[in-house]
Design an enzyme around this catalytic site. Structure first.
Site, mmCIF file in Angstrom:
data_model
loop_
_atom_site.group_PDB
_atom_site.id
_atom_site.type_symbol
_atom_site.label_atom_id
_atom_site.label_comp_id
_atom_site.label_asym_id
_atom_site.label_seq_id
_atom_site.Cartn_x
_atom_site.Cartn_y
_atom_site.Cartn_z
ATOM 1 N N LYS A 1 26.897 -52.544 -11.902
ATOM 2 C CA LYS A 1 26.848 -52.242 -13.336
ATOM 3 C C LYS A 1 27.850 -53.123 -14.101
ATOM 4 O O LYS A 1 28.717 -53.764 -13.492
ATOM 5 C CB LYS A 1 27.146 -50.751 -13.524
ATOM 6 C CG LYS A 1 26.036 -49.822 -12.985
ATOM 7 C CD LYS A 1 26.464 -48.366 -13.124
ATOM 8 C CE LYS A 1 25.334 -47.398 -12.811
ATOM 9 N NZ LYS A 1 25.787 -45.980 -12.972
ATOM 10 N N PHE B 1 24.702 -37.205 -22.248
ATOM 11 C CA PHE B 1 25.312 -38.523 -21.982
ATOM 12 C C PHE B 1 24.316 -39.667 -22.075
ATOM 13 O O PHE B 1 24.677 -40.828 -21.846
ATOM 14 C CB PHE B 1 25.997 -38.525 -20.603
ATOM 15 C CG PHE B 1 25.079 -38.246 -19.436
ATOM 16 C CD1 PHE B 1 24.361 -39.274 -18.828
ATOM 17 C CD2 PHE B 1 24.933 -36.953 -18.935
ATOM 18 C CE1 PHE B 1 23.522 -39.035 -17.752
ATOM 19 C CE2 PHE B 1 24.087 -36.691 -17.852
ATOM 20 C CZ PHE B 1 23.382 -37.735 -17.264
ATOM 21 N N ARG C 1 23.214 -44.762 -0.667
ATOM 22 C CA ARG C 1 23.886 -43.714 -1.469
ATOM 23 C C ARG C 1 25.129 -43.206 -0.744
ATOM 24 O O ARG C 1 26.112 -42.843 -1.381
ATOM 25 C CB ARG C 1 22.902 -42.612 -1.848
ATOM 26 C CG ARG C 1 21.900 -43.203 -2.856
ATOM 27 C CD ARG C 1 20.965 -42.270 -3.538
ATOM 28 N NE ARG C 1 21.502 -41.177 -4.281
ATOM 29 C CZ ARG C 1 21.640 -41.133 -5.618
ATOM 30 N NH1 ARG C 1 21.348 -42.189 -6.354
ATOM 31 N NH2 ARG C 1 22.065 -40.041 -6.209
ATOM 32 N N ARG D 1 32.331 -45.908 -4.911
ATOM 33 C CA ARG D 1 32.747 -45.230 -6.144
ATOM 34 C C ARG D 1 34.138 -44.592 -6.000
ATOM 35 O O ARG D 1 34.932 -44.605 -6.944
ATOM 36 C CB ARG D 1 31.691 -44.201 -6.556
ATOM 37 C CG ARG D 1 30.456 -44.871 -7.177
ATOM 38 C CD ARG D 1 29.276 -43.949 -7.229
ATOM 39 N NE ARG D 1 28.191 -44.458 -8.078
ATOM 40 C CZ ARG D 1 27.005 -43.867 -8.181
ATOM 41 N NH1 ARG D 1 26.734 -42.779 -7.485
ATOM 42 N NH2 ARG D 1 26.085 -44.382 -8.981
ATOM 43 N N ASN E 1 30.963 -45.922 -13.143
ATOM 44 C CA ASN E 1 31.011 -45.766 -11.681
ATOM 45 C C ASN E 1 30.502 -46.990 -10.916
ATOM 46 O O ASN E 1 30.098 -46.894 -9.761
ATOM 47 C CB ASN E 1 30.317 -44.467 -11.256
ATOM 48 C CG ASN E 1 28.874 -44.401 -11.695
ATOM 49 O OD1 ASN E 1 28.343 -45.352 -12.254
ATOM 50 N ND2 ASN E 1 28.227 -43.283 -11.424
ATOM 51 N N HIS F 1 24.817 -48.837 -9.129
ATOM 52 C CA HIS F 1 23.619 -47.986 -9.170
ATOM 53 C C HIS F 1 22.827 -48.150 -7.882
ATOM 54 O O HIS F 1 22.735 -49.257 -7.348
ATOM 55 C CB HIS F 1 22.705 -48.388 -10.346
ATOM 56 C CG HIS F 1 21.342 -47.750 -10.242
ATOM 57 N ND1 HIS F 1 21.103 -46.468 -10.674
ATOM 58 C CD2 HIS F 1 20.187 -48.192 -9.672
ATOM 59 C CE1 HIS F 1 19.831 -46.153 -10.394
ATOM 60 N NE2 HIS F 1 19.263 -47.180 -9.794
ATOM 61 N N GLU G 1 11.997 -48.712 -10.080
ATOM 62 C CA GLU G 1 13.147 -49.480 -10.597
ATOM 63 C C GLU G 1 13.031 -50.966 -10.234
ATOM 64 O O GLU G 1 13.332 -51.839 -11.051
ATOM 65 C CB GLU G 1 14.459 -48.882 -10.065
ATOM 66 C CG GLU G 1 14.745 -47.512 -10.673
ATOM 67 C CD GLU G 1 15.832 -46.713 -9.956
ATOM 68 O OE1 GLU G 1 16.503 -47.275 -9.056
ATOM 69 O OE2 GLU G 1 16.009 -45.529 -10.281
#
Ligand code: IDP
Ligand code: MG
Length: 156
Positions: free
Chosen positions: A12, A60, A88, A105, A115, A118, A129
């Site tokens: 990110k 958010f 993950r 993270r 964070n 992704h 995605e």
């Protein structure tokens, strides 16, 4: 039967800005996943809304859309045995304060608003995605990496 999957991973804007691109790629490579596509890009509003459609309406949401557009991302497709759950695990849970020490993270981020990385959460979102960010001819899956050689041996 082994589970070969693909997943969409992105460093990110905060991760790019902080110089974490190499560190994040290193962790995925080191695990044994196979990098099959990668590019740096500025996310458009349309891409951001598609990417985070499931969060529309949440408190958010607008900040999330702004965050993912706040600078370039490094978008990637990784392939491998159980790569969706495994990536993950490498990333840690959404909130860095709750993530296990040793995860990306936990090690590199302070708050869930920033964070750094992704990763898709299931095969359907992975394919959805990937299609937001990559054309089919941008995927380079025509080579064997070491992990694939290992999996071929498992199948014997
Ligand atoms: P994930 O990235 O771990 O899959 P999601 O629940 O899908 O987490 O949320 C997408 C992204 O939205 C998170 O990575 C984080 O950047 C942001 N986010 C999630 N929950 C919150 C929140 O409660 N406040 C602010 N940002 C959030
Ligand atoms: Mg998610």
């Amino acid at each position: 039967m082994h589970t070969e999957q693909r997943t969409f991973i992105a460093v990110k804007p905060d991760g790019v800005r902080r110089g974490l691109v190499g560190e994040i790629i290193r962790r995925f490579e080191q695990k044994g996943y196979k990098l099959i596509a990668m590019k740096m890009l500025d996310v458009t509003r349309e891409q951001a809304e598609k990417h985070y459609a499931e969060h529309k309406g949440k408190p958010f949401y607008e900040r999330l859309i702004e965050y993912i557009q706040s600078g370039p991302i490094v978008a990637m497709v990784w392939k491998g045995y159980n790569v969706i759950a495994g990536s993950r695990q490498l990333m840690g849970v959404t909130n860095p304060q709750e993530a296990q020490v040793g995860t990306i993270r936990a090690d590199f981020a302070l708050v869930k608003e920033y964070n750094v990385v992704h990763g898709s959460d299931c095969p359907e979102s992975a394919e959805r995605e990937i299609a937001i960010y990559f054309a089919d001819d941008e995927i380079c899956d025509e080579y064997d990496n070491m992990a694939e050689i290992v999996i071929e041996k498992l199948d014997d």
